[in-house]
Scaffold this active site. Structure first.
Site: not given
Ligand code: SD4
Length: 329
Positions: A189, A217-219, A243
């Site tokens: 991310t 799913r939502v992070g 997340g």
């Molecule tokens: C998530 N924090 O969807 C994000 C994934 C992430 O590097 O950081 N990827 O949980």
């Protein structure tokens, strides 16, 4: 497979990043409470991981006198558009059903924020998030509603699933099992924080989330306070990694609050990670990283990886601040 490198924690040498335009603008900083810090404020853009093209873009915006808000948006858009980045925007890895679903948020110096979650078929979720912030009375739009809103705002419908991501997903499907084991290579991310020549801070965060996640799913990345938080009086923080862990601890908000209490960005990031680890004593088999910046332009970062209890990138990372201040060690 090589692992992307995380932002180095470091106090920057003033000489390496001070520019003439900054000095000019700093003289105008009359509203800042702590005038002793004014001289050290300069445009700066930092981001998670090794996204040098993104910070280069952000730096270009800042250097031309642009706002930190424009800088973070345009900076992270570079990664959203990059099909070789399979964890952000176009080309992102899909959920287990083959759908690419995107999460993103943006926050400005006045505490305004916008966010989209579970957004499909739109290549730049951060730009939609900014529209949510600026053109609606809401903070967050999700799913079909967010997508419809994006079309109303002129965004084009785009197939986000590239051949490469589709191929890998089909390969993954052959195992026919859902094991939400964290593969660190699936976590890239981009969270970006910037200070402009006026000393104002903004942040943005954008991701396709966890690869092969359950549909829906939502992070943390679209959740203000979890994946990103900005308080222009204090500083800002953004997260990368699992997340669920960041949401549980309201990670980015925690880090800004720790800075409010007097911790440096580095100390705050370390404390944030330790807080998460302390709640998972029996299982630290996940990746979590934070970066932070304070009003003085000091930065911090801290990260854990599976197999390491704590791992800071002070030795192996680099400062992802572009222009001639790009430093490798
Ligand atoms: C998530 N924090 O969807 C994000 C994934 C992430 O590097 O950081 N990827 O949980």
């Amino acid at each position: 497979m090589k692992r992307r490198k995380f932002l180095k924690n470091s106090t920057l040498s003033t000489a390496s990043i001070l520019s003439a335009s900054v000095l000019t603008s700093c003289k105008e900083q009359k509203t800042l409470k702590d005038t002793k810090n004014i001289a050290s404020i300069k445009p700066i853009a930092i981001c998670t991981w090794n996204f040098l093209n993104a910070t280069t873009k952000a730096w270009e915006v800042l250097n031309n006198g642009g706002s930190s808000l424009d800088a973070v948006q345009q900076g992270v858009m570079v990664e959203e558009a990059d099909i070789n980045n399979q964890t952000v925007g176009l080309g992102g890895r899909p959920d287990r059903d083959g759908n690419v679903t995107l999460d993103s948020c943006i926050m400005d110096k006045d505490g305004n924020c916008g966010s989209v979650a579970y957004l499909q078929n739109i290549a730049s979720p951060v730009s939609v998030a900014r529209k949510v912030m600026e053109d609606t009375p809401h903070v967050m739009l999700a799913g079909k509603g967010a997508e419809k809103f994006a079309y109303e705002k002129g965004f084009q419908k785009t197939n986000l699933l590239t051949e490469q991501s589709k191929k890998e997903w089909l390969e993954w499907k052959k195992k026919s099992e859902y094991k939400p084991i964290i593969n660190i290579e699936n976590h890239d991310t981009i969270g970006m924080l910037a200070i402009d020549k006026n000393g104002d801070i903004s942040g943005a965060c954008t991701t396709s989330g966890m690869a092969y996640k359950i549909g829906g799913r939502v992070g943390d990345s679209p959740i203000i306070g979890a994946g990103l938080f900005v308080d222009n009086e204090i500083g800002a923080a953004t997260a990368t990694g699992v997340g669920e862990e960041v949401i549980r601890t309201v990670g980015s908000f925690l880090i800004v609050e720790l800075m409010r209490q007097g911790k440096t960005p580095q100390e705050a990031c370390e404390e944030g990670v330790k807080r998460i680890v302390s709640k998972n004593k029996d299982n630290t088999n996940f990746q979590i990283g934070f970066i932070a910046i304070n009003k003085k332009g000091e930065t911090g970062s801290y990260c854990i990886h599976p197999g390491f209890t704590y791992r800071s990138y002070s030795k192996k990372g680099h400062i992802n601040i572009p222009s001639d201040s790009y430093i490798k060690n």
